[in-house]
Design an enzyme around this catalytic site. Structure first.
Site, PDB file in Angstrom:
ATOM      1  N   TYR A   1       1.089  -4.178  11.988  1.00 34.83           N
ATOM      2  CA  TYR A   1       0.989  -2.748  11.686  1.00 34.83           C
ATOM      3  C   TYR A   1       1.865  -1.912  12.609  1.00 34.83           C
ATOM      4  CZ  TYR A   1      -2.584  -3.859   8.289  1.00 34.83           C
ATOM      5  OH  TYR A   1      -3.222  -4.358   7.194  1.00 34.83           O
TER       6      TYR A   1
ATOM      7  N   HIS B   1       0.825  -1.220   0.000  1.00 36.50           N
ATOM      8  CA  HIS B   1       0.000   0.000   0.000  1.00 36.50           C
ATOM      9  C   HIS B   1       0.858   1.270   0.000  1.00 36.50           C
ATOM     10  CE1 HIS B   1      -3.884  -2.076   0.896  1.00 36.50           C
ATOM     11  NE2 HIS B   1      -3.097  -2.944   1.486  1.00 36.50           N
TER      12      HIS B   1
ATOM     13  N   ASN C   1     -10.378  -2.735   2.554  1.00 35.79           N
ATOM     14  CA  ASN C   1     -10.087  -2.710   1.115  1.00 35.79           C
ATOM     15  C   ASN C   1     -11.369  -2.439   0.338  1.00 35.79           C
ATOM     16  OD1 ASN C   1      -7.328  -3.245   1.210  1.00 35.79           O
ATOM     17  ND2 ASN C   1      -7.596  -5.464   1.071  1.00 35.79           N
TER      18      ASN C   1
END
Ligand code: HDD
Length: 722
Positions: A363, A76, A149
């Site tokens: 993350y 991304h 998404n």
């Protein structure tokens, strides 16, 4: 462009304001605040002498410049973002205690980043790829991130496969080829060995992977999450973002051309829409499932390769998100924003979905190498509007100055503060799920169905959408060099739809395979054949309406870009009337002429021209109009670039309108000469082509056609070379 006044003042905007520096009206200084007297010359030993190391102004400037880049996101990397607000319209009181979902009318600031997945930071927006749809809600109870998404399912079921998936799709490691594309051997090698990816593959090979605009795509939380109420009762939930402009895509040929003409197409589209006041909007929908129904479905709610068809659990709309402000600084906001599916607030919790569980670690971990310090939470864009008070201290780049001597809990020296919050005081409590199990590395048999929803998706598509999936697979696998990979893929496709597999096989020049047999994919070394062999499930639904873009909203031409092809001598009445009609409905009109500057109409009216056939292209527009005017149509009829513009728009099934006088231009196009049946009066409206002397009537037909987006039926007739 006219900049609209945004009423974007909210708590987060006020917070960000404190960090903004207005460069106007102040002297140039060093980072330590000393005014710079000469920014043109370094300090030297004489006019032609060497530069002195004592030149701290030069040193600091070069030093800062040398370190301006940070690692791009591992996936991304290419993204565009905007600020906005979320407003709740229906309370989920009783289902969750999260205030963001119970306080109707409350406006919660959001920051939303859209992205492609595989490409690098500078790659094209129009890659065939999944789009990230990450929303940071700055709620009064802390930040809540919904990191989703534009596709409701995922390639893999367990996060342990994520690095493999990403390594396979990224450019191949020996030669860094190809950029931002899945059409290469390593990706399809992996996919051909991963039956669980087949549902997602149907989506990524569909037009969903080629959005017309970031503003015209859906968003999904993908995983099943939990909502927790005041009594600690849980409901499962799936999140959906539904764009008010409908879900629309471009054609693959068009996508590839846009990548050359304007690789920032989506970024620019988002930016310009917000600048012009046409704020992108989405409704937030939820599918809510009582805890007791956990096992009531023919698939596992914890399996991220499955969706819940809306026929089975309807989507309930609970609020609206409006993006109303562009970032002030790309790096400080879009690049430094750090999302995390583990940023939850009280009342929202995770489930045991093994894909989600692995994400919770990834993350925070990745932000460390990307942003350089655990203190990334203190960066302005990441800071919550809720108060942060804890005993975490120090570390690289700490901004906060924590006063006092107490940095531990419990304490008496600080009066006990900060205290733990009880659940009733808003303290986060995890859902006390009862677990009784062995510690094992194994996948549940309820995750074994890899094909039923792939087939359901394919069966739910319109004929044109099915053709596009077939073409996409032919393209992607056509780029694969290793024959055994292509064969494995075709075998896999037979499990989705035999007709699809046969068409792809014929195109690739492969034999149509016999049945697929055992495909054990990633079930682990100890899996036994009987665990999965021949386990082919079938969805009890034949098709599901929400899965086809053909069923999307087609009621607006807002923000649609319309090209008017013009030259000197154009009929100014036509330009003005059609222009007013379209712009009054929110469309954007551009005059495109053989050269820049201005044109003079039949009756000497001057129109300024900002785009020419050299500087723009049909692929950057939604529709084309050719007004009349004797000299204008004569010029355009003799202008190959104008004819190409029309033929290409025709090829991409876009609405075309022309005044009857402009028939002279149309007659020179390939589409008109070679496909006269399309220009048969009876078929024209059906094919999205309109002509008339009556401007009002023409404008009306044209608007309806633009709102319809595309006329895929044209693909059935012979192709146009454009
Ligand atoms: Fe992820 C970024 C969405 C699975 C690991 N992911 C990232 C972004 C989005 C998603 C939208 C960009 C956020 C931004 O704009 O900054 N990811 C998803 C979805 C998934 C998913 C919808 C499946 C349902 N991701 C997933 C898995 C892993 C990761 C299984 C690892 C185990 N994702 C990451 C990451 C990234 C990331 C490496 C890269 C940059 C970042 O996090 O901040 O941690």
């Amino acid at each position: 462009m006219q900049k609209k006044q945004h009423n974007q003042s909210n708590e987060k905007q006020d917070d960000l304001e404190k960090n903004k520096i207005d460069p106007n009206g102040t002297f140039l200084t060093t980072n330590h605040g000393v005014k710079i007297n000469d920014n043109q010359n370094s300090l030297k030993t004489g006019e032609r002498g060497g530069t002195l190391i004592e030149d701290f102004i030069l040193r600091e400037k070069i030093h800062h410049f040398d370190h301006e880049r940070i690692p791009e996101r591992i996936v991304h990397a290419r993204g565009s973002a905007a600020h906005g607000v979320f407003e709740l319209t229906t309370s989920l009181q009783g289902v969750t205690k999260a205030k963001i979902f119970t306080e109707v009318g409350k406006q919660t600031p959001v920051f939303v980043r859209f992205s492609t997945v595989a490409g690098s930071r500078g790659s094209t927006d129009l890659a065939r790829d999944v789009r990230g749809f990450a929303v940071k809600f700055y709620t009064s109870e802390g930040n809540y991130d919904l990191v989703g998404n534009n596709i409701p399912v995922f390639f893999i079921q367990d996060a342990i496969k994520f690095p493999d998936l990403v390594h396979a799709v990224k450019p191949e490691p020996h030669n860094e080829l190809p950029q931002a594309a899945s059409a290469h051997d390593t990706f399809w090698d992996f996919i051909s060995l991963m039956p669980e990816s087949m549902h997602m593959i149907m989506w990524t090979m569909s037009d969903r992977a080629l959005p017309r605009s970031l503003r015209m795509m859906e968003g999904f939380g993908v995983h099943t999450f939990r909502l927790i109420n005041e009594n600690n009762e849980s409901h499962f939930v799936k999140f959906h973002w539904k764009p008010l402009l409908g879900v629309h895509s471009v054609a693959w040929d068009e996508a590839q051309k846009i990548s050359g003409k304007n690789s920032d197409f989506h970024r620019q589209d988002l930016w310009e829409a917000i600048e012009s006041g046409a704020f992108p909007e989405w409704e937030l929908g939820v599918q809510i499932i009582p805890e007791a129904d956990e096992h009531a479905f023919e698939f596992d709610l914890l399996d991220s390769s499955k969706l819940i068809p809306e026929e089975i659990v309807p989507v309930q709309i609970i609020g609206k998100m409006t993006l109303n402000k562009n970032p002030d600084n790309f790096f400080a906001e879009t690049e430094q924003v750090a999302f995390n599916p583990g940023h939850l607030v009280a009342g929202i919790d995770i489930t045991n979905d093994p894909l989600l569980q692995g994400r919770l670690f990834s993350y925070t971990d990745t932000q460390l190498s990307r942003l350089g310090s655990h203190n990334f939470q203190e960066l302005p864009i990441n800071r919550p509007v809720a108060t942060v008070s804890n005993n975490q201290r120090d570390g690289h780049m700490r901004h906060t100055i924590n006063t006092g001597r107490v940095s531990y809990e419990p304490n008496s020296l600080g009066g006990g503060c900060p205290f733990q919050a009880k659940a009733a005081q808003g303290g986060f409590t995890s859902f006390p799920e009862r677990i009784e199990s062995n510690k094992i590395r194994q996948r549940s048999k309820s995750f074994l169905d890899h094909f039923s929803q792939a087939t359901l998706f394919f069966n739910s598509q319109s004929d044109a959408e099915k053709d596009h999936i077939t073409d996409a697979l032919c393209f992607e696998l056509g780029k694969v060099e290793t024959v055994s990979i292509k064969e494995r893929m075709v075998k896999m496709l037979t499990k989705v739809d035999k007709g699809l597999a046969a068409k792809v096989a014929v195109y690739l020049g492969l034999k149509i395979p016999a049945d697929i047999g055992l495909l054990n994919g990633s079930f682990g070394a100890d899996a036994k054949p009987e665990d999965f062999e021949s386990v082919i499930f079938k969805s009890s639904l034949e098709s599901s309406t929400g899965l086809s873009m053909a069923n999307t909203k087609k009621d607006s031409i807002k923000t649609r870009q319309i090209a008017f092809l013009v030259a000197d001598g154009v009929d100014e009445n036509a330009v003005k009337k059609m222009g007013n009609s379209l712009t009054s409905q929110g469309a954007v009109v551009h005059l495109v002429a053989p050269k820049l500057g201005s044109i003079i109409s039949e009756n000497d009216v001057e129109f300024s021209v900002l785009r020419s056939f050299l500087t723009t292209a049909s692929v950057l527009y939604d529709a084309v109009y050719i007004p009349g005017g004797i000299n204008s149509v004569a010029t355009l009829a003799a202008e190959p670039d104008a004819l190409h513009f029309i033929d290409e728009a025709f090829k991409h099934c876009k609405p075309i309108a022309f005044d009857s006088m402009a028939l002279q231009v149309m007659q020179e196009t390939y589409c008109y000469k070679k496909l006269p049946s399309v220009f048969d009066d009876a078929y024209m409206v059906e094919a999205g082509i309109s002509t008339s002397d009556d401007l009002q009537k023409l404008a009306k037909y044209f608007s309806v056609a633009i709102a319809n987006h595309r006329f895929w039926s044209r693909e059935k007739i012979d192709k146009v070379p454009a």
